[in-house]
Design an enzyme around this catalytic site. Structure first.
Site: not given
Length: 283
Positions: A13, A100, A104-106, A138
């Protein structure tokens, strides 16, 4: 019997803007940002286990499997749902850590969506997003899979439709600490709140960028080089910087010009994540 297997992407993102409105009593920051996805990311393979165990097959330096958000996501969903099945997960990692761009969140969001299907849990996106928020601010936007104007700590999402240009993303070889940036005394923390529509017409600054530039000369250098060709910006609180181009050929041209000094990649902006497009095609 062959146990069910599933391969899914975990897209990157960009934060097209990031304004910090203030610090909350709990230490987190109130912010406003616009998330947009890239057609570029990690890839995860999932295969069911019948013994209830969760195994991640990936060697990421400095990140033991037990602390990886993929494992945390799987265990959290398992605990919340009471699922008795387990999972083997293989990760093909291309997104940089501390960049950024949401690696990891994805990965965590893709894990939640994959296991919801493979374990046949029937959770809604709202339920999965709520679980994901406990893993990271996120994660919910990746779970929902649509470009969004985000408020709060990033969890209050309003779908938006920004233009979908081609982007060149440069990846300075440094990992930026989010905690370090948000604790910097010089960070702007009093940006006035704005409405969704002006965000898409301008107001595209990132309040964290001056702090990151001051602390990380490699990021400042990347911004300076890319700004010779387009409006160059920092994404999130990471090290990656990006600029928009009207077509792939122009983004590729600038990428080649900068390739001697900087690594990076070219990717299409997308308001619907490639994860959700694949899920729609599969089910």
């Amino acid at each position: 019997m062959t146990l069910a297997r599933l391969t899914l992407p975990a897209p990157a993102k960009l934060n097209l803007m990031l304004h910090i409105l203030g610090r909350r009593a709990d230490g987190y920051h109130e912010l406003q940002t616009v998330f947009q996805f890239l057609d570029y990311g990690d890839e995860l393979d999932f295969q069911l286990r019948t013994d209830g165990e969760v195994h991640l097959h990936a060697d990421i330096p400095g990140v033991p499997p037990e602390t990886n958000l993929i494992v945390k996501a799987a265990r959290k969903l398992q605990s919340d749902s009471g699922a008795t099945l387990g999972i083997d997960i293989w990760l093909r990692k291309v997104l940089p850590m501390g960049g950024g761009i949401g690696g990891g969140s994805s990965d965590a969001a893709t894990t939640l969506l994959a296991l919801n299907h493979l374990w046949q849990l029937g959770y809604s996106l709202d339920q999965l997003a709520e679980l994901g928020l406990a893993l990271g601010a996120d994660v919910p936007v990746f779970v929902r899979g649509h470009a969004a104007f985000a408020e709060g700590v990033g969890e209050k999402l309003t779908p938006v439709e920004p233009e979908e240009p081609w982007y060149l993303v440069l990846v300075p070889q440094v990992s930026v600490s989010t905690a370090e940036i948000f604790s910097d005394p010089l960070l702007t923390r009093d940006s006035p709140p704005i409405k969704v529509r002006p965000v898409l017409k301008g107001n595209s600054r990132n309040d964290c960028q001056p702090v990151v530039e001051r602390r990380y000369p490699a990021v400042r250098n990347a911004l300076n080089l890319l700004s010779k060709f387009t409006d160059a910006r920092l994404t999130g609180t990471g090290s990656c910087v990006f600029g928009a181009f009207p077509n792939k050929a122009e983004a590729d041209r600038v990428s080649h010009l900068l390739a001697e000094t900087l690594t990076g990649f070219v990717a299409k902006g997308s308001n619907v994540s490639m994860l959700h497009r694949k899920l729609q095609n599969l089910f």
